[in-house]
Design an enzyme around this catalytic site. Sequence first.
Site, short mmCIF file in Angstrom:
data_model
loop_
_atom_site.label_atom_id
_atom_site.label_comp_id
_atom_site.label_asym_id
_atom_site.label_seq_id
_atom_site.Cartn_x
_atom_site.Cartn_y
_atom_site.Cartn_z
N LYS A 204 0.81 -1.22 0.00
CA LYS A 204 0.00 0.00 0.00
C LYS A 204 0.85 1.27 0.00
CE LYS A 204 -4.17 -1.84 2.25
NZ LYS A 204 -3.85 -3.26 2.13
N PHE A 205 2.14 1.11 0.16
CA PHE A 205 3.03 2.27 0.12
C PHE A 205 3.27 2.66 -1.34
CE2 PHE A 205 7.33 4.29 0.66
CZ PHE A 205 6.88 5.38 1.36
#
Length: 637
Positions: A204-205
């Site tokens: 998700k980064f």
Amino acid sequence: MMKKRNCESEKNLGKIEKVFEEFSGHCLDNFTSFEKFTEFLHKPVDGASLGVGRMSFGLMMLIDIPEERSGGDLDQRWGNPRDCRFPLFNFLHPLPLPWMAMIYGVMWLGALGIFLGYKYRSSCLMFTIPYWYIFFLDKSHWNNHSYLYGLLGILFTFTSADKYCALDAGSATNGYKDYKVPQWNYFIIKFQFFILYFMAGIKKFSTEWLSGYAMTNLGYHWIFAPFRLVLGADLTDLMIIHWFGFVFDLTIAFFLIWKRSRALATLVATAFHLMNSRLFTIGMFPWVCLVEIPLFYSTDWPRRIFSGSHERKLEERPEKFQASSKQKSRTRWITFYMGLQLFLPYSHFITKGYNNWTEGLYGYSWDMMVHSWDTVLITIKVLDKTNGQVFYLEPYAFADNDRWTKHADMAIQYAECLKRDLIQGAAEAKKKDFDPENIAIYFDIWCSMNKRFQQRMFDPTVDMLRADWSPFRMTKWILPLLSELSHLRPKMREIAEDVQTWNNFTDIMFIADFPGLQMESYISPDLDNVSITCLDGNILVTSLEAEPITLLGGQSMKISSGIFHKVQVVSATPACYMYIYQNRTMRDLREEGTQPPEKPLPLFPIFQEITHRWNNFVKFLSHVGNSLLYQISRITH
């Protein structure tokens, strides 16, 4: 008597060692050599918490098999031999329905044995082997949590999780004499959940997630009503769903490991997973995560709670631990497994053929919810190369989902399956004007990823029956994601919000296409006030009722409904345009007062869910029972 080996007795702890021990509860020295790591993994600890974790996992799988494994819909999932499958290995094929039902029955009995702790090792095999067989049979049903269940099945198989809350452990009156398990039993399962959370955070980064494009409009769900009152729906989407989701996944495993934050982390994780159980249709996944959280607590917590006794003091052990060859081999296998789980989410540079707009097959990469899809058009064109006849197939006639439209390997499998079914159908119908042995199949698939323009996934001019594909090479006929147009997403959203304020019947669609390609579209008579506007690049619009018109960026024209028209990109770069239209049928129904009112959805439909699951379980037992009777009747006759 020799003193027990501990951090303090070997040396004065430095700052790093103290921090590590405070955080993890273990000595950093345990991880400084292979011998010490082997000793650490094989230290005997109480098996009580592991037993509860095993029992909880078995219970979750008992519910999952009739549900997400399609046990309640066996006839629909496996009953039609003409349905197309997407196995990981092409030599795998589903057995006839009665045998598939028997396999499901064996898997369910295995889960029951895991839950009860009865004939534990055999029960684990009865569950795990059928599970992976069904898993490998169809990639179109893969997801991260189904992969997780399979891994947990393997891990529990090798543990000694039947020392507590298990029929194999005997009765409580004998004091559970053999109640110890090696520490690696806990370590490897907790490592697997650490990978689940932490890798999901790492994935998700990315700009896609942190910019709020992956999950949109969830802020309107009733769960987020308190946040929506303060932040509004848009900021709730961005800050609570995306930003908090990223921080949670990235850090929650660390907070569960640290004793001081464990209780608070448990409350946050519980709220998070309960929220997910309301937001998404993801089966037992939130509940599996919930029931396995206690593994992060002390190994004897169930014994202290339910029997009021603490973990018994270990007998003193020699200062020097002598690792056996079996223990060393087990350590190597554990280390290999850990390395494999760390490597697989980033192995896409090897399996290049599975890379499309996203990297790798969905499942083992832990990229949960990072990509959202909207597919608006699936066209399957079949060309009879013998006589030039062209006809089109219903996209969902032979597949129960559209996952194949996003993956090149599955598109190839689907085309081959369609040819097989066409050959069989032509033979049964005795068609003489159609030669299915000499056909070409073309896919024209339009979809949007993370609120981008709708665009083509595959080159529509490539015959899928003759398309080149390899698991280790990039697929050339996959059209690239038009990332250069991603910066227009805020403008697209602004335009859409403005258009949707006109009335409740007006909608908008954004399209992008490549130079030289054209889209042929039919506007349904249900729509009116249809217009097309070029946003960037140049397009040529051709219809039966007017001369071809070239639209430049910012120019618009009306499109009549009930006829075909073509839109071709005539600029040297990709072009993007939008349709604005009104749903005439919905408008007329509303004006006439004949549109049925929408029924409000229940906020917390727990009774409906229990009823649904019970009905699925009854249907599952019926399928398995009927298959068993069928097999018995065949044998007796």
